[in-house]
Write a protein that holds these residues in place. Structure first.
Motif: not given
Lengths: 323, 323
Positions: A101, A104, A318
């Motif tokens: 991840t 984001g 994300s």
């Protein structure tokens, strides 16, 4: 109510000693194994302590290579605090089934604000004006050279993701004319699309770089693109240094092939070509486009939300595209 | 087609020797009597040459006093190239029936762009970051201090005219929350109105000054207003230096009573209080908010349009309110 008897999960954390944020938030929610910034080689520490680790929070920009991953055989998720993941071997993560991840949209507003700030600063010569005043030259010399109008400029955005879209929105309010280049044309976007950066450069006054650094985008701004942008053209880079052929850019700035640049990122940062220090048509920034207290709070929340989702088998907030 | 046999009207022009713009445009359309920048006292030149002059173009900021007007007994119109007219004795012009025009909206976009550029530059510390990189401190010291987020800031605009409205439009696209103070509440404006600057300062993170300097607005930002704005508060001034009690502002900046300032104008410019030169939370600009080639073209067109309107008995383009 009694406390849950299940101990919170153990997560591995790496952070530069200068980045202390997120510590409280992680400690409140997890057991934290922090990689010490000691003289121990990283592989020795990891093979002793981290073989059962399932989640690794990489704060800052530690390169995560195939070799490093080999010391984390149980790793299932790598949580990064940056938007760009050029320091991560994503192919190897994919091969090992490790989810990744990124930050984001946590930084998007601040990076967009910073890009627009750099753009105005270059065109209107704000840091040069500040130097002019502080050095006493206003009293000594009088006139400061004319700047270039922001309103009405044609701005080509390279990478119209979350950050690029916010930059476009801001610049539209200045009366700038927006167009963009990206891997493919976006549906329902009112801005003109250019399938290649060469024509984008030819048709615009300013290029703003806010795309990811990949094998495909490495040195996407080369000498030919700068020739095409022309002598009044300006480059703003809030992506990664490697998007520009930096040696050629320095030549172009010194020789007046292009008109100016606002640079938050560099190929070998914090090392910067010394020629740039003498140029008034350049604004230099120390990879600070994301550096506000607000952004650091945002990214901490995104990282925490990703970890919580992971440990409760919910979809990640994300996730990075791994291929 | 034969040329008109009527010679073009004679106009009087004053310009600082550094401001050469508009010369061609005026010479193509009029006979021009330029006040020489010689050692002759101005009254002697005027009484010898200017007694029948009907139109005077004042390029730059020459004070037009009652005494100066007394040497121009036939004057009917004074065309100024600035927005602010604090250097003109408007009451005396009114008494003598002399119309006055200003730059109208010619500079509005550039001043608004400049105000937003200063605002981002202060909050995100762009000139300080540029100094940090150029001095080699990025390599030496590493981290640059965090900036403050632009998005979401509450911005109070003092003077919601042509410039203030364009500043509001720009800052809305950053997600800033806009409110304003002006002589009276404007109809059909979506921004919250504060009838006094003290409450505007109390309820906002940033004050942007873009109103005229008059007896009523002189030192409108005093110590009380800065106390009310508070330690993280920022002042942006693209109006006139006299809007702020500069001595108090310097104290407030040094002592941390307010958080920062972006200043294009000063009370005794180009003289600036030396204490400001050592402050990283201040961005200084040499009254350059209007200084782009685009703006100078615009203002030349506005001045010409006012003169043409005057000599053909049509309504003026940008008449100043004289009372």
């Amino acid at each position: 109510m009694s406390e849950s008897s299940v101990p919170p999960p153990l997560i591995l954390v790496h952070r530069p000693s200068s980045l202390t944020y997120m510590a409280d938030l992680l400690n409140r929610n997890f057991r934290v194994l922090t990689i010490p910034s000691s003289s121990d080689p990283l592989p020795i520490f990891l093979s002793r302590h981290a073989s059962s680790i399932r989640a690794f929070v990489n704060i800052g920009r530690l390169p995560v290579t195939g070799e490093l991953l080999s010391y984390l055989p149980s790793l299932e998720i790598l949580v990064c605090t940056s938007v760009g993941l050029d320091h991560i071997d994503l192919a190897e993560c994919n091969r090992r089934g490790v989810a990744v991840t990124n930050a984001g949209d946590a930084f998007s507003e601040d990076v967009a604000d910073s890009a627009v700030g750099l753009l105005i600063s270059v065109l209107r010569r704000i840091p040069a004006a500040d130097r002019f005043v502080r050095s006493g030259n206003w009293v000594e010399l009088g006139d400061f050279p004319l700047g270039s109008k922001v309103s009405g400029k044609r701005v080509g955005i390279v990478g119209l993701g979350s950050i690029g879209s916010l930059i476009a929105k801001r610049l539209k309010s200045f009366g700038c004319i927006i167009s963009y280049n990206s891997r493919s044309q976006k549906p329902d976007i009112p801005y003109r699309y250019y399938p290649d950066i060469l024509s984008l450069a030819a048709e615009n006054d300013v290029l703003v770089l806010c795309c990811s650094l990949t094998d495909q985008t490495h040195h996407i701004v080369n000498r030919e693109v700068m020739d095409s942008l022309g002598k009044d053209g300006v480059i703003i880079n809030v992506g990664r240094g490697g998007l520009i052929d930096e040696k050629e850019m320095v030549k172009c700035l010194v020789q007046g092939v292009i008109g100016g640049a606002g640079l938050d990122v560099f190929e070998n940062e914090p090392e910067i070509p010394g020629e740039l220090f003498g140029l008034d048509n350049v604004v230099l920034s120390p990879h600070a486009a994301v550096l506000t207290a607000g952004s650091l709070n945002n990214v901490a929340e995104v990282a925490l939300a990703n970890l919580k989702a992971f440990f409760s088998n919910r979809p990640l907030i994300s996730p990075a595209q791994l291929n």
